[in-house]
Design a protein around this motif. Structure first.
Motif, mmCIF file in Angstrom:
data_model
loop_
_atom_site.group_PDB
_atom_site.id
_atom_site.type_symbol
_atom_site.label_atom_id
_atom_site.label_comp_id
_atom_site.label_asym_id
_atom_site.label_seq_id
_atom_site.Cartn_x
_atom_site.Cartn_y
_atom_site.Cartn_z
ATOM 1 N N ASP A 1 0.821 -1.127 0.064
ATOM 2 C CA ASP A 1 -0.082 -0.125 -0.112
ATOM 3 C C ASP A 1 0.661 1.227 -0.045
ATOM 4 O O ASP A 1 0.653 2.228 -0.705
ATOM 5 N N LEU A 2 1.948 1.295 0.863
ATOM 6 C CA LEU A 2 2.816 2.533 1.132
ATOM 7 C C LEU A 2 3.539 2.800 -0.270
ATOM 8 O O LEU A 2 3.784 3.865 -0.816
ATOM 9 N N VAL A 3 3.977 1.636 -1.137
ATOM 10 C CA VAL A 3 4.472 1.718 -2.277
ATOM 11 C C VAL A 3 3.606 2.393 -3.408
ATOM 12 O O VAL A 3 4.230 3.189 -4.180
ATOM 13 N N VAL B 1 5.600 -3.179 -10.396
ATOM 14 C CA VAL B 1 5.292 -4.423 -9.612
ATOM 15 C C VAL B 1 5.304 -4.490 -8.290
ATOM 16 O O VAL B 1 5.849 -3.633 -7.853
ATOM 17 N N SER B 2 4.984 -5.378 -7.731
ATOM 18 C CA SER B 2 4.886 -5.580 -6.198
ATOM 19 C C SER B 2 6.119 -5.632 -5.553
ATOM 20 O O SER B 2 6.833 -6.482 -6.273
ATOM 21 N N PRO B 3 6.456 -5.101 -4.396
ATOM 22 C CA PRO B 3 7.438 -5.157 -3.743
ATOM 23 C C PRO B 3 8.097 -6.743 -3.703
ATOM 24 O O PRO B 3 9.237 -6.996 -3.510
ATOM 25 N N ASP B 4 7.150 -7.633 -3.353
ATOM 26 C CA ASP B 4 7.490 -9.142 -3.168
ATOM 27 C C ASP B 4 7.223 -9.860 -4.344
ATOM 28 O O ASP B 4 7.713 -11.015 -4.233
ATOM 29 N N SER B 5 7.252 -9.069 -5.300
ATOM 30 C CA SER B 5 7.427 -10.173 -6.816
ATOM 31 C C SER B 5 8.643 -10.284 -7.119
ATOM 32 O O SER B 5 9.696 -9.776 -6.923
ATOM 33 N N PRO B 6 8.802 -11.544 -7.562
ATOM 34 C CA PRO B 6 9.951 -11.978 -8.395
ATOM 35 C C PRO B 6 10.552 -11.078 -9.501
ATOM 36 O O PRO B 6 11.656 -11.215 -9.845
ATOM 37 N N GLU B 7 9.488 -10.360 -9.892
ATOM 38 C CA GLU B 7 9.922 -9.476 -11.248
ATOM 39 C C GLU B 7 10.413 -8.040 -10.792
ATOM 40 O O GLU B 7 10.775 -7.233 -11.408
#
Length: 223
Positions: free
Chosen positions: A47-49, A182-188
């Motif tokens: 959310d913060l990102v 991309v999401s912070p926890d995404s491998p991408e």
């Protein structure tokens, strides 16, 4: 001599820069992170990102107007080279934008839940913000270069605004292998930010090209 002239140009450049649009956009971007930080709303790192990205877009939209100079046509014949004048403007714009972004990051980290602020990918989001701002400035600089070469007045921010919005909207629908947001926890995440760095480098190269005085073919009575 150019370095001395550059220093002397900084104060007049500060006064001549049109700060209104940037301050308005930067204020909106700052409010986007201040309001959640001042409340008890539970926000995740993702959310913060997302909030930081929206703030970065706001700042970039405003930054595109910082190159506008109503006196550009009258200062074109000045002996000071155009790259030096552009360097003076960059020396004014970049610190102001950097201070604003540092404030946005500081508010976000300070208002995050305990343990979340330290895990925010500040470096990656900053790379995104830098690339967005560089693209806005590049589009504005290219637009201004073309208008001055044609002998007409134009506002670079007016061109940068829709161009940046198109870029952001396109970035949200790119396929996975080309994704930018991309999401912070995404491998991408790492691959996406490699693409952001490439975009930043291209934007900086375009801005450098736009800062060079356009050459005009020499006309002679025998041609």
């Amino acid at each position: 001599m150019s370095a001395r002239v550059l220093v002397l140009l900084l104060a007049p450049t500060v006064r001549a820069t049109r700060w209104g649009a940037f301050l308005a956009a930067a204020g909106v971007g700052l409010a986007i992170v201040v309001v959640p930080a001042a409340t008890t709303t539970m926000l995740t790192a993702e959310d913060l990102v997302a909030l930081l990205r929206v703030a970065a877009v706001c700042g970039a939209l405003g930054a595109g107007f910082l190159l506008d100079d109503p006196a550009a046509r009258s200062t074109a014949p000045m002996p000071t080279p155009r790259p030096v004048r552009h360097a003076a403007r960059a020396g004014v714009i970049l610190p102001a934008v950097a201070v604003w972004w540092a404030l946005v990051l500081g508010v976000t980290v300070a208002g995050a839940e305990e343990g979340i602020g330290a895990t925010l990918p500040i470096g990656g989001v900053t790379a995104e913000a830098a690339a967005l701002g560089a693209v806005a400035l590049m589009v504005a600089a290219v637009r201004l270069r073309g208008s001055r070469a044609a002998g007409v007045r134009a506002d670079g921010g007016v061109a940068a605004f829709p161009a940046l919005l198109v870029l952001v909207m396109a970035a949200t629908v790119l396929p996975r292998g080309l994704a930018l947001f991309v999401s912070p926890d995404s491998p991408e995440w790492t691959g996406a930010h490699g693409r952001w760095v490439v975009l930043l480098a291209v934007a900086l190269a375009g801005s450098f090209w736009a800062s060079v005085e356009p050459t005009r073919p020499l006309r002679t009575p025998f041609r």
